[in-house]
Design an enzyme around this catalytic site. Structure first.
Site, PDB file in Angstrom:
ATOM      1  N   LYS A  80      21.534 -15.475 -11.137  1.00 22.78           N
ATOM      2  CA  LYS A  80      21.432 -14.077 -10.700  1.00 22.78           C
ATOM      3  C   LYS A  80      22.779 -13.355 -10.555  1.00 22.78           C
ATOM      4  O   LYS A  80      22.806 -12.123 -10.441  1.00 22.78           O
ATOM      5  CB  LYS A  80      20.694 -14.008  -9.356  1.00 22.78           C
ATOM      6  N   TYR A 104      12.603 -14.897 -11.607  1.00 25.51           N
ATOM      7  CA  TYR A 104      13.518 -15.381 -12.636  1.00 25.51           C
ATOM      8  C   TYR A 104      13.835 -14.291 -13.669  1.00 25.51           C
ATOM      9  O   TYR A 104      14.984 -14.132 -14.084  1.00 25.51           O
ATOM     10  CB  TYR A 104      12.924 -16.619 -13.326  1.00 25.51           C
ATOM     11  N   HIS A 128      14.548 -16.561 -24.270  1.00 21.96           N
ATOM     12  CA  HIS A 128      13.789 -17.675 -23.688  1.00 21.96           C
ATOM     13  C   HIS A 128      12.488 -17.161 -23.088  1.00 21.96           C
ATOM     14  O   HIS A 128      12.488 -16.176 -22.341  1.00 21.96           O
ATOM     15  CB  HIS A 128      14.590 -18.347 -22.571  1.00 21.96           C
ATOM     16  N   PRO A 141      24.554 -20.461  -8.305  1.00 19.14           N
ATOM     17  CA  PRO A 141      24.162 -20.147  -9.690  1.00 19.14           C
ATOM     18  C   PRO A 141      22.760 -20.606 -10.082  1.00 19.14           C
ATOM     19  O   PRO A 141      22.299 -20.309 -11.186  1.00 19.14           O
ATOM     20  CB  PRO A 141      25.220 -20.898 -10.521  1.00 19.14           C
ATOM     21  N   TYR A 157      15.756 -27.308 -15.636  1.00 24.08           N
ATOM     22  CA  TYR A 157      16.251 -27.528 -14.272  1.00 24.08           C
ATOM     23  C   TYR A 157      15.686 -28.865 -13.787  1.00 24.08           C
ATOM     24  O   TYR A 157      14.467 -29.018 -13.712  1.00 24.08           O
ATOM     25  CB  TYR A 157      15.774 -26.411 -13.344  1.00 24.08           C
TER      26      TYR A 157
HETATM   27  C1  PHB Z   1      24.334 -21.159 -17.729  1.00 25.71           C
HETATM   28  O1  PHB Z   1      23.901 -21.073 -18.875  1.00 25.71           O
HETATM   29  O2  PHB Z   1      25.541 -21.266 -17.481  1.00 25.71           O
HETATM   30  C2  PHB Z   1      23.358 -21.130 -16.596  1.00 25.71           C
HETATM   31  C3  PHB Z   1      22.010 -21.036 -16.867  1.00 25.71           C
HETATM   32  C4  PHB Z   1      21.106 -21.002 -15.833  1.00 25.71           C
HETATM   33  C5  PHB Z   1      21.556 -21.065 -14.532  1.00 25.71           C
HETATM   34  C6  PHB Z   1      22.911 -21.165 -14.258  1.00 25.71           C
HETATM   35  C7  PHB Z   1      23.818 -21.192 -15.293  1.00 25.71           C
HETATM   36  O3  PHB Z   1      20.664 -21.042 -13.521  1.00 25.71           O
END
Ligand code: PHB
Ligand code: APR
Length: 395
Positions: free
Chosen positions: A298, A386, A72, A294, A202
């Site tokens: 991280k 990130y 990504h 989450p 997000y």
């Molecule tokens: C996930 O793919 O499970 C995932 C991705 C990004 C995050 C948290 C979980 O910030």
């Protein structure tokens, strides 16, 4: 039994440590409470920093993530029904993150351990750690009704948040910091094409946070913020998909491909750090020492960086007869942990609806999102965290 390093816990931390030590010719035994299948059945996050991917290569298990992981270059923030791409790669001089499930990381490490004929004791009960404040630490456990003992030089506590290692440290020797958030994440895994195969999405919406992620081009992982006391049985697949769509911008909502869930679970959100991360000959690593919410993806990456610092320290001890790395392990690991704690707390605060935040807090959140997407400086700050701060940041 005798070994150089006894590792408690066969999650990603313990397995990665075992592999890195093996590559360096250091003998280690892993003792795990659950079965291998149980460990593989836990669905967790799936975004790897380049530092983590590099470590998998160093451990000799990088081939599959290289082949099957999805790189990504950006993330998308959604608020007020509008999408705002953040060019993570452009803002970090070429860095990327890789979507590859923690389950797959665990599977690759387990396979490599088995292929190398290394010892992992699964389904060990009543695991206990002894005398780590002296020079002859020991681990005891029961297996098939028989008592066993491992004598070792060091113990690595990679046994997760509920493990025995942190709990075995005298209360006066440890300081714990904790913040519990007043909501959870409901996660769904489904065998459908991801709505956004090129970026992680997000969303901050008035109905709460939502996240669109993926495991592969045919497998999606989605989350919605939910009340902490909700039960999975409160959420039919249909209710989940409807709620997810309501939290996204109309274009993306219209493109969501739905299908039956193959896993559905609710996770609480917590920030937690235990200090220090070393007690004599016992080291803590990964979730045993710290938890992040989450939101910043991280958790697994911090586990990997702990293991990098710890494996380097142990290699230095055996190969160079120097304890400098061992003596600085806790301080080095905690510096990176707290940076990631700050980032994860900040992103969580920015993107969720807090039950007790009325008018003013809400307006500040909107102003911050607006500043973030229009300021290159603030976008870069998000991006550099990130992709993961360098292992030697600030040193
Ligand atoms: C996930 O793919 O499970 C995932 C991705 C990004 C995050 C948290 C979980 O910030
Ligand atoms: N004895 C032996 N093993 C134990 C004990 C015990 N008393 N208690 C727990 N374990 C095992 C668990 O069964 C588990 O397999 O320790 C392992 C810890 O694994 P994880 O919880 O996955 O922790 P860790 O390996 O540090 O992984 C870091 O990354 O995405 C994040 O939080 C997520 O799990 C994740 C983490």
């Amino acid at each position: 039994m005798r070994t150089q390093v006894a590792i408690i816990g066969a999650g990603p931390s313990g397995l990665l440590l075992g592999q890195l030590l093996h590559k360096a010719g250091i003998d280690a035994v892993i003792v795990e409470r659950q079965s291998g299948d149980y460990v593989l059945g836990r669905i967790r996050a799936g975004i790897l920093e380049q530092i983590t991917v590099d470590l998998l290569h160093e451990a000799g298990v990088g081939q599959r993530v290289q082949r099957e992981g999805t790189v990504h270059h950006s993330i998308e923030l959604v608020y007020a029904n509008t999408r705002h791409p953040i060019d993570v790669t452009g803002l970090t001089r070429g860095k990327v993150v890789t979507a590859y499930g923690q389950t797959e990381v665990t599977r690759d490490l387990m396979d490599a351990r088995q292929a190398a004929g290394l010892t992992t004791v699964y389904e060990a009960s009543n695991v206990q750690v002894h005398e780590f404040d002296g020079s002859h630490p020991r681990v005891t456990y029961e297996k098939d009704g028989k008592k066993n003992e491992i004598q070792c030089d060091f113990i690595a506590g990679c046994d997760g948040f509920h493990g025995v290692c942190r709990a075995s440290v005298p209360r006066g020797a440890i300081h714990e910091f904790e913040k519990v958030y007043p909501f959870g994440w409901l996660g769904v895994l489904a065998e459908v094409a991801p709505v956004s195969p090129h970026a992680i999405v997000y969303a901050n919406s008035e109905r709460g946070f939502a996240l669109c992620s993926m495991r592969s081009l045919t497998r999606s992982r989605y989350y919605v913020q939910c009340p902490i006391d909700d039960k999975v049985s409160d959420w039919s697949d249909e209710r989940f998909w409807d709620e997810l769509r309501l939290r996204l911008d109309p274009d993306m909502a219209g493109r969501i491909v739905t299908g039956p869930s193959i896993e559905k679970s609710i996770a609480p959100l917590r920030s937690f750090v235990a200090e220090p991360m070393r007690f004599g000959r016992l080291f803590l690593g990964g979730d045993a020492a710290h938890i992040v919410p989450p939101t910043g993806a991280k958790g697994l990456n911090l586990a990997a960086s702990d293991v990098k610092y710890l494996s380097s320290a142990l290699i230095e001890h055996y190969a160079e007869k120097s304890d400098a790395g061992i003596d600085s392990y806790s301080q080095r690991a905690l510096a990176r942990v707290w940076r990631a704690e700050r980032f994860s707390w900040w992103l969580t605060s920015l993107l969720h609806r807090f039950p007790d935040t009325a008018g003013f807090g809400q307006k500040i959140q909107e102003a911050e999102l607006d500043y973030l997407v229009h300021s290159e400086a603030m976008s870069r700050s998000l991006a550099e965290n990130y992709v993961g701060l360098p292992l030697d940041f600030g040193q």
